[in-house]
Design a protein around this motif. Structure first.
Motif, PDB file in Angstrom:
ATOM      1  N   ALA A 128      62.234 115.488  14.963  1.00  0.00           N
ATOM      2  CA  ALA A 128      62.182 115.134  13.547  1.00  0.00           C
ATOM      3  C   ALA A 128      63.435 115.574  12.787  1.00  0.00           C
ATOM      4  CB  ALA A 128      60.941 115.748  12.893  1.00  0.00           C
ATOM      5  N   GLY A 129      64.063 116.661  13.224  1.00  0.00           N
ATOM      6  CA  GLY A 129      65.326 117.092  12.628  1.00  0.00           C
ATOM      7  C   GLY A 129      65.226 117.910  11.359  1.00  0.00           C
ATOM      8  N   GLN A 130      64.036 118.264  10.940  1.00  0.00           N
ATOM      9  CA  GLN A 130      63.888 119.057   9.716  1.00  0.00           C
ATOM     10  C   GLN A 130      64.560 120.415   9.829  1.00  0.00           C
ATOM     11  OE1 GLN A 130      62.603 117.803   6.817  1.00  0.00           O
ATOM     12  NE2 GLN A 130      62.660 115.962   8.067  1.00  0.00           N
ATOM     13  N   CYS A 131      64.541 120.996  11.015  1.00  0.00           N
ATOM     14  CA  CYS A 131      65.170 122.304  11.213  1.00  0.00           C
ATOM     15  C   CYS A 131      66.672 122.227  10.986  1.00  0.00           C
ATOM     16  CB  CYS A 131      64.853 122.849  12.602  1.00  0.00           C
ATOM     17  SG  CYS A 131      65.328 121.767  13.973  1.00  0.00           S
ATOM     18  N   GLU A 160      71.520 124.377   9.424  1.00  0.00           N
ATOM     19  CA  GLU A 160      72.373 123.851  10.496  1.00  0.00           C
ATOM     20  C   GLU A 160      73.168 124.931  11.222  1.00  0.00           C
ATOM     21  OE1 GLU A 160      76.147 122.517   7.689  1.00  0.00           O
ATOM     22  OE2 GLU A 160      74.774 121.003   8.425  1.00  0.00           O
ATOM     23  N   GLN A 161      73.212 126.138  10.672  1.00  0.00           N
ATOM     24  CA  GLN A 161      73.898 127.235  11.342  1.00  0.00           C
ATOM     25  C   GLN A 161      73.082 127.777  12.523  1.00  0.00           C
ATOM     26  OE1 GLN A 161      73.170 127.084   8.109  1.00  0.00           O
ATOM     27  NE2 GLN A 161      75.066 127.236   6.954  1.00  0.00           N
ATOM     28  N   VAL A 162      71.809 127.440  12.570  1.00  0.00           N
ATOM     29  CA  VAL A 162      70.918 127.967  13.606  1.00  0.00           C
ATOM     30  C   VAL A 162      70.432 126.868  14.551  1.00  0.00           C
ATOM     31  CG1 VAL A 162      68.737 129.209  14.018  1.00  0.00           C
ATOM     32  CG2 VAL A 162      70.191 129.832  12.067  1.00  0.00           C
ATOM     33  N   PHE A 163      70.230 125.658  14.040  1.00  0.00           N
ATOM     34  CA  PHE A 163      69.671 124.572  14.839  1.00  0.00           C
ATOM     35  C   PHE A 163      70.590 123.359  14.901  1.00  0.00           C
ATOM     36  CE2 PHE A 163      66.116 126.794  12.749  1.00  0.00           C
ATOM     37  CZ  PHE A 163      65.421 127.236  13.857  1.00  0.00           C
ATOM     38  N   LEU A 175      68.889 125.284  20.017  1.00  0.00           N
ATOM     39  CA  LEU A 175      68.997 126.540  19.283  1.00  0.00           C
ATOM     40  C   LEU A 175      70.421 127.067  19.419  1.00  0.00           C
ATOM     41  CD1 LEU A 175      67.435 128.630  17.639  1.00  0.00           C
ATOM     42  CD2 LEU A 175      66.819 129.727  19.803  1.00  0.00           C
ATOM     43  N   LEU A 176      71.138 127.118  18.308  1.00  0.00           N
ATOM     44  CA  LEU A 176      72.524 127.579  18.311  1.00  0.00           C
ATOM     45  C   LEU A 176      72.628 129.095  18.244  1.00  0.00           C
ATOM     46  CD1 LEU A 176      74.068 125.036  15.777  1.00  0.00           C
ATOM     47  CD2 LEU A 176      74.112 124.930  18.287  1.00  0.00           C
ATOM     48  N   ASN A 177      71.665 129.720  17.561  1.00  0.00           N
ATOM     49  CA  ASN A 177      71.732 131.160  17.345  1.00  0.00           C
ATOM     50  C   ASN A 177      70.320 131.748  17.371  1.00  0.00           C
ATOM     51  OD1 ASN A 177      72.231 133.768  16.578  1.00  0.00           O
ATOM     52  ND2 ASN A 177      73.330 133.247  14.714  1.00  0.00           N
ATOM     53  N   PRO A 178      69.905 132.357  18.489  1.00  0.00           N
ATOM     54  CA  PRO A 178      68.548 132.904  18.587  1.00  0.00           C
ATOM     55  C   PRO A 178      68.330 134.169  17.761  1.00  0.00           C
ATOM     56  CG  PRO A 178      69.769 133.363  20.589  1.00  0.00           C
ATOM     57  CD  PRO A 178      70.645 132.473  19.742  1.00  0.00           C
ATOM     58  N   GLU A 179      69.407 134.781  17.268  1.00  0.00           N
ATOM     59  CA  GLU A 179      69.291 135.964  16.413  1.00  0.00           C
ATOM     60  C   GLU A 179      70.178 135.779  15.177  1.00  0.00           C
ATOM     61  OE1 GLU A 179      69.815 139.608  18.604  1.00  0.00           O
ATOM     62  OE2 GLU A 179      68.446 138.952  20.173  1.00  0.00           O
ATOM     63  N   PRO A 180      69.740 134.909  14.268  1.00  0.00           N
ATOM     64  CA  PRO A 180      70.575 134.590  13.100  1.00  0.00           C
ATOM     65  C   PRO A 180      70.719 135.761  12.132  1.00  0.00           C
ATOM     66  CG  PRO A 180      68.434 133.533  12.929  1.00  0.00           C
ATOM     67  CD  PRO A 180      68.487 134.174  14.268  1.00  0.00           C
ATOM     68  N   ALA A 181      71.770 135.695  11.340  1.00  0.00           N
ATOM     69  CA  ALA A 181      72.031 136.711  10.324  1.00  0.00           C
ATOM     70  C   ALA A 181      70.908 136.715   9.289  1.00  0.00           C
ATOM     71  CB  ALA A 181      73.366 136.426   9.643  1.00  0.00           C
ATOM     72  N   VAL A 213      65.360 129.935   7.926  1.00  0.00           N
ATOM     73  CA  VAL A 213      64.782 129.845   9.269  1.00  0.00           C
ATOM     74  C   VAL A 213      63.260 129.819   9.189  1.00  0.00           C
ATOM     75  CG1 VAL A 213      64.485 131.074  11.445  1.00  0.00           C
ATOM     76  CG2 VAL A 213      66.756 130.848  10.455  1.00  0.00           C
ATOM     77  N   HIS A 214      62.686 130.667   8.357  1.00  0.00           N
ATOM     78  CA  HIS A 214      61.226 130.661   8.173  1.00  0.00           C
ATOM     79  C   HIS A 214      60.758 129.317   7.605  1.00  0.00           C
ATOM     80  CE1 HIS A 214      59.899 134.685   9.298  1.00  0.00           C
ATOM     81  NE2 HIS A 214      61.050 135.126   8.808  1.00  0.00           N
ATOM     82  N   GLN A 215      61.518 128.775   6.692  1.00  0.00           N
ATOM     83  CA  GLN A 215      61.183 127.470   6.113  1.00  0.00           C
ATOM     84  C   GLN A 215      61.247 126.383   7.188  1.00  0.00           C
ATOM     85  OE1 GLN A 215      63.757 126.231   2.914  1.00  0.00           O
ATOM     86  NE2 GLN A 215      62.419 124.556   2.320  1.00  0.00           N
ATOM     87  N   ALA A 216      62.275 126.426   8.023  1.00  0.00           N
ATOM     88  CA  ALA A 216      62.407 125.439   9.100  1.00  0.00           C
ATOM     89  C   ALA A 216      61.220 125.508  10.052  1.00  0.00           C
ATOM     90  CB  ALA A 216      63.713 125.665   9.861  1.00  0.00           C
ATOM     91  N   ALA A 217      60.795 126.717  10.390  1.00  0.00           N
ATOM     92  CA  ALA A 217      59.651 126.887  11.279  1.00  0.00           C
ATOM     93  C   ALA A 217      58.378 126.336  10.639  1.00  0.00           C
ATOM     94  CB  ALA A 217      59.471 128.356  11.638  1.00  0.00           C
TER      95      ALA A 217
END
Length: 64
Positions: free
Chosen positions: A13-16, A21-24, A35-41, A48-52
């Protein structure tokens, strides 16, 4: 924070990506999450919580 993305659950779906975009990202061939960054800043925590929460297939998991 630790993020995981289940590519088997993802429906592309691409919502993440639209949310943080810095993480997904998405694979070009089928749109499945990458997943570009499994431990984002910490600065990306809210997004990230919103994307999930927005993920229609529940493919994204966040552990604080």
């Amino acid at each position: 924070m630790k993020v995981t993305a289940d590519q088997d659950k993802c429906i592309g779906a691409g919502q993440c990506v639209l949310t943080v975009e810095q993480v997904f990202d998405q694979r070009d061939e089928d749109g499945i999450v990458v997943l570009l960054n499994p431990e984002p800043a910490e600065e990306h925590a809210e997004a990230v919580h919103q994307a999930a929460a927005m993920c229609p297939s529940g493919a994204i998991t966040v552990e604080d």
